[in-house]
Design an enzyme around this catalytic site. Structure first.
Site, short mmCIF file in Angstrom:
data_model
loop_
_atom_site.label_atom_id
_atom_site.label_comp_id
_atom_site.label_asym_id
_atom_site.label_seq_id
_atom_site.Cartn_x
_atom_site.Cartn_y
_atom_site.Cartn_z
N GLY A 1 87.53 32.37 68.66
CA GLY A 1 88.20 33.66 68.50
C GLY A 1 88.85 34.20 69.76
CE LYS B 1 84.14 32.31 62.80
NZ LYS B 1 84.28 32.45 64.24
CG ASN C 1 82.99 30.03 59.40
OD1 ASN C 1 82.68 30.82 58.51
ND2 ASN C 1 82.36 29.99 60.58
CD GLU D 1 82.83 26.18 65.37
OE1 GLU D 1 83.94 26.29 64.84
OE2 GLU D 1 81.89 26.96 65.15
CB SER E 1 91.19 29.10 69.78
OG SER E 1 90.49 30.30 70.07
#
Ligand code: 13P
Length: 253
Positions: free
Chosen positions: A174, A12, A10, A168, A214
């Protein structure tokens, strides 16, 4: 029941034309070099890069996905993109209900469900995201929160062929923090039970449940060798060819 692992990136809101194409070409070349990988690969760039990334992936077994879609096919929805439009530019997948969309755009389970219905109707596969906040985890509500998100955001007629779930934990995205392997397996097993109740055992046993938050080359093996973890949804580490491919290789792809 053997479920083919899905290694999904992803991207983003990252990537201008030149770096996006370079990243896609790098992934394509590495996947081609693997010959017949054991896993399926997916990259989800921002809308602006879909067409050029599609070209850059030509000849490689890497699927293309978007990061959101509207629930209507067309019309007066300024700034939105329909599932048909995504299909038209070569997408096979769309991520729906990512926690960043739930938080930044107030997306509810009901809205995500409507989007998923529309995406399936357009012939797209969905990656429907769920996950608890730190506060919810700390108060012991993880499984309850994830169950409600599944019950609300996954359409009743979803099948293992058109739907992938991504667990998630919001606090792991992150941050470099991750749950323990035991915690991840506990949630994934619970999610599969909820899916069985909602969609039947057959679908639940075949449906892939990805872990995201992560994921790095160094922890990929630990998570992806768990019995109910069927792949990864990777943010930061999917922006570097070497990291993305190391995650795949360390996961036995
Ligand atoms: P990170 O891998 O950067 O933690 O992001 C995970 C994620 O949100 C993927 O959808």
């Amino acid at each position: 029941m053997a479920r083919k692992k899905l290694i999904a990136g992803n991207w983003k809101m990252n990537g201008l034309l030149a770096d996006g194409v370079e990243l896609a070409k790098g992934v394509a070349a590495e996947v081609k070099a693997m010959g017949k990988p054991e896993c399926e690969f997916l990259v989800c760039p921002p809308f602006t890069l879909l067409t050029s990334v599609k070209k850059a992936l030509r000849g490689a077994k890497v699927a293309l996905g978007a990061q959101d879609a509207h629930f209507n096919t067309k019309g007066a929805h300024t700034g939105d993109i329909s599932p048909e439009m995504l299909k038209d530019v070569g997408c096979q997948y769309v991520i729906l209900g990512h926690s960043e969309r739930r938080a930044d755009h107030g997306e509810s389970n009901e809205l995500i469900n409507k989007k998923a219905v529309a995406a399936h109707q357009a012939g797209l596969k969905t990656v429907i995201c769920i996950g608890e906040t730190l506060e919810e985890r700390d108060s012991g509500k993880t499984i309850d929160v994830c169950s409600k998100q599944i019950m609300g955001s996954v359409p009743d007629d979803s099948t293992a062929a058109d739907t992938v779930i991504a667990y998630e934990p919001v606090w792991a995205i992150g941050t470099g923090k991750t749950p323990t392997a035991n915690d991840v397996e506990e949630v994934h097993a619970a999610v599969r039970k909820v899916l069985a109740k909602k969609l039947g055992k057959g679908n639940a046993n075949k449906m892939r449940i990805l872990y995201g938050g992560s994921v790095k080359p160094g922890n990929a093996k630990e998570f992806l060798s768990l019995p109910d973890v069927d792949g990864a949804l990777i943010g930061g580490a999917s922006l570097k060819v070497a990291d993305f491919m190391a995650i795949a290789k360390n996961s036995g792809c």
